[in-house]
Design a protein around this motif. Structure first.
Motif, short mmCIF file in Angstrom:
data_model
loop_
_atom_site.label_atom_id
_atom_site.label_comp_id
_atom_site.label_asym_id
_atom_site.label_seq_id
_atom_site.Cartn_x
_atom_site.Cartn_y
_atom_site.Cartn_z
N ARG A 208 0.82 -1.21 0.00
CA ARG A 208 0.00 0.00 0.00
C ARG A 208 0.86 1.26 0.00
O ARG A 208 0.63 2.18 -0.76
CB ARG A 208 -0.95 -0.01 1.21
N CYS B 108 2.51 1.81 -3.32
CA CYS B 108 1.51 2.25 -4.32
C CYS B 108 1.23 3.74 -4.16
O CYS B 108 1.22 4.49 -5.14
CB CYS B 108 0.22 1.47 -4.15
N LEU B 109 1.00 4.19 -2.93
CA LEU B 109 0.72 5.61 -2.69
C LEU B 109 1.91 6.47 -3.08
O LEU B 109 1.74 7.56 -3.66
CB LEU B 109 0.33 5.83 -1.23
N ASP C 274 -6.38 9.39 -0.57
CA ASP C 274 -7.43 9.10 -1.54
C ASP C 274 -7.12 9.85 -2.83
O ASP C 274 -6.46 10.88 -2.81
CB ASP C 274 -8.81 9.54 -1.02
N VAL D 66 -6.51 1.69 -8.05
CA VAL D 66 -7.31 1.98 -6.86
C VAL D 66 -8.76 1.62 -7.18
O VAL D 66 -9.25 1.96 -8.25
CB VAL D 66 -7.23 3.48 -6.48
N THR E 219 -9.83 5.14 -1.19
CA THR E 219 -8.86 4.08 -1.50
C THR E 219 -9.19 2.85 -0.67
O THR E 219 -8.54 2.57 0.32
CB THR E 219 -7.43 4.57 -1.24
N ARG F 140 -9.36 -0.27 -1.93
CA ARG F 140 -8.46 -1.35 -2.37
C ARG F 140 -7.42 -0.73 -3.28
O ARG F 140 -7.76 0.02 -4.19
CB ARG F 140 -9.26 -2.41 -3.12
N ILE F 141 -6.17 -1.05 -3.02
CA ILE F 141 -5.10 -0.52 -3.87
C ILE F 141 -4.10 -1.64 -4.13
O ILE F 141 -3.70 -2.36 -3.22
CB ILE F 141 -4.42 0.72 -3.22
#
Length: 146
Positions: A16, A19-20, A52, A91, A128, A130-131
């Motif tokens: 996570r 990803c962010l 988000d 996302v 967000t 699910r990412i």
């Protein structure tokens, strides 16, 4: 020796936080939503806000998706076809309009001018929920993990 014989590409799942972090690196992604009961996809510029995805829209189907609190998908990537490397993050979450004045003031300050002329007075937040992400890299090139 050919490229495929000397080394191979590796695929790594991103967590996570990774990803962010990747989403902070780019400003354009693709929003997948429902329009007239059919899937639609459009490029959008975006920002991360409180982890988000936030997009700015004029109205229409994207705003309708938010007003109806539809589940949407958002994808962004940075790919280099010559090096066969890069990353992709997806996302999935509920779209909702941002309406609180304090939130609107905070979000509005993070956006640059839209690419296309016209007013874009509405902000849509994609929770967000699910990412997921993947990174492709060349195993012959040093790979540093953040």
């Amino acid at each position: 020796m050919s490229r495929s014989q000397s080394h191979t590409q590796q695929l790594e799942a991103l967590n996570r936080r990774q990803c962010l972090d990747r989403l902070q690196q780019v400003r354009v992604g693709r929003l997948v939503f429902t329009e007239d009961a059919l899937p639609a996809i459009q490029p959008v510029n975006f920002r991360l806000w409180r982890e988000d995805v936030v997009i700015r829209v004029a109205g229409g189907a994207k705003l309708a998706a938010a007003t109806d609190h539809q589940v949407v998908a958002f994808e962004a990537d940075e790919l280099d076809p010559d090096l066969r490397s890069g990353w992709s993050v997806t996302v999935v979450g509920t779209a909702e309009p941002i309406t609180a004045v304090d939130d609107l003031v905070e979000v509005a300050g993070t956006f640059v001018e839209p690419w296309v002329q016209g007013r874009r007075d509405h902000f849509v937040r994609i929770r967000t929920e699910r990412i997921t992400g993947r990174q492709i890299f060349d195993d012959a090139v040093p790979h540093y993990r953040p």
